[in-house]
Scaffold this motif. Structure first.
Motif, short mmCIF file in Angstrom:
data_model
loop_
_atom_site.label_atom_id
_atom_site.label_comp_id
_atom_site.label_asym_id
_atom_site.label_seq_id
_atom_site.Cartn_x
_atom_site.Cartn_y
_atom_site.Cartn_z
N ASN A 373 0.82 -1.22 0.00
CA ASN A 373 0.00 0.00 0.00
C ASN A 373 0.85 1.27 0.00
O ASN A 373 0.31 2.37 -0.14
CB ASN A 373 -0.92 0.02 1.23
N ASP A 382 -0.97 10.96 3.55
CA ASP A 382 -1.52 9.68 3.13
C ASP A 382 -0.99 8.53 3.98
O ASP A 382 -1.66 7.49 4.11
CB ASP A 382 -1.17 9.41 1.66
N LYS A 386 -3.34 5.57 5.34
CA LYS A 386 -3.19 4.19 4.88
C LYS A 386 -3.01 3.24 6.06
O LYS A 386 -3.58 2.13 6.08
CB LYS A 386 -1.99 4.09 3.92
#
Length: 396
Positions: A373, A382, A386
């Motif tokens: 990921n 981010d 995540k």
């Protein structure tokens, strides 16, 4: 003890790098003043690691359930730092066991070149904020961090650092203030923070304070078992622990030994007892200091110490099988460039372009389930989002 010649640091080939940040007593007043503390800019500095350390291949599942997350921040660490350290150690780092790599954009809301306050807050909360802010949004409103979200979900939480606890990165995860320089005020947030384990120096601002408060006593009153040495912490059977082993910062690696690795292993022993999982942030804090100081010798010592801790953490995670390890940085410090060297000799020749921070993207390395990921180019915000998605945290 390794003997070091005066010199420099760099980065890993095949990928992107890692990680966040603290400072010594002789800290730079203006992180982006561009004024090195000790060495002249653009001067070639040479470093040789005379006693390289061994590295092993570690395998862990890239897929499967993520129960636990360890976020490791190399404060001020860029790809150049990693590749320089890789060269000095004869072409090997524990970090190379990462299964996935990415790049993070680090700018903050009011400056292109960020600091550890804003950069660390983005990694902690999923929100960008103003330069010099810790744990708050641009309007000064407190932000929840991954520690807070994990605590609300019933997970155990921890923070391990080598810098004083009032410095930016630990404060980004556990405290709230619009100005990272409000050090005495920042420390008052620790007794009621949502961490189960805190290990970091700085007891000088917890006792004998101008406001008369004894923050170590307040920590104890709020359920922490307080210890003043790493040895005490390691011997303790406490499930909620606050360890402040030094008055200010930790000593340099040659003096403190494998402090960060020992702190991490004991913390993992405590946190992993929770069937709901855990979140742990570990910072190699003083890479940032020696980038500011343009001191390649100490910068390499710190980077290799952080890498050895990464190796210990990865081995633990591989054995566990349900733990994701993410390594990144909050920004780059020093404008480090590797200009020459010798891989067989572990020799690096480097230059620094600044005594402040630079504006390059920083690497992300991921190891374990969920690692894939973290490939590609992304915002620093981010990364926690995540992480949250993988363990079921609903980050606002």
């Amino acid at each position: 003890m390794n003997k070091f010649k005066f010199s420099c640091s760099a980065l890993l080939l095949s990928a992107l790098l890692v990680m966040p940040s603290c400072s010594q007593k002789a800290a730079v007043e203006n992180e982006n003043s561009g004024e090195p503390i000790t060495k002249g800019r653009d001067t070639e500095l040479t470093y040789v690691l005379e006693n390289p350390y061994e590295v092993e291949a570690i395998e862990a599942p890239a897929d499967g359930k993520v129960k636990n997350v360890i976020l490791m921040i190399g404060d001020g660490m860029s790809l150049a730092h990693v590749y320089t350290a890789w060269t000095a150690n004869r072409g090997k780092l524990w970090l190379e066991n990462a299964q996935a790599t990415g790049l993070s954009k680090t700018y903050c809301t009011d400056k292109l070149i960020t600091d550890s306050g804003a950069g660390g807050t983005a990694l902690a909360s999923g929100h960008k904020t103003k330069y010099h802010s810790v744990g708050v949004d641009p309007d000064g409103k407190p932000l929840k961090s991954l520690v807070d979200y994990a605590h609300e979900k019933g997970m155990s939480t921890g923070v391990n650092v080598t810098c004083r606890l009032w410095d930016a990165t630990p404060a980004d995860f556990l405290c709230h203030n619009s100005d990272r320089d409000q050090e005495d005020a920042i420390m008052t947030d620790y007794p009621t923070c949502n961490a189960d384990v805190v290990v970091g120096p700085g007891w000088e601002k917890m006792i004998d304070r101008a406001d008369g408060r004894d923050l170590l006593k307040e920590c104890a009153d709020n359920g922490f078992t307080v210890t003043r040495s790493l040895e005490e912490f390691e011997k303790s059977d406490a499930t909620k622990a606050f360890c402040v082993p030094y008055e200010h910062d930790t000593p340099v690696p040659a003096e403190r030994g494998n402090y960060l690795e020992r702190a991490a292993m004991k913390t993992l022993d405590i946190l992993s007892k929770n069937p709901n999982g855990f979140f742990l942030m570990i910072e190699g804090s003083q890479l940032d200091d020696y980038g500011h100081f343009n001191d390649i010798d100490l910068l390499m010592q710190e980077t290799h110490d952080f890498d050895r801790t990464i190796g210990a953490v990865m081995k633990w995670a591989a054995k566990n099988g349900e733990t994701l390890v993410v390594v990144t940085a909050d920004h780059e410090t020093g404008g480090l460039t590797l200009v020459d060297g010798d891989l067989n000799e572990g020799k690096v020749i480097c230059k620094f372009s600044t005594g402040g921070h630079s504006g390059v993207m920083v690497p992300i390395y991921a190891f374990g389930p969920g690692a894939m990921n973290f490939t590609g180019i992304m915002e620093n915000t981010d990364i926690p989002r995540k992480i949250g998605a993988l363990v079921g945290l609903e980050i606002e």
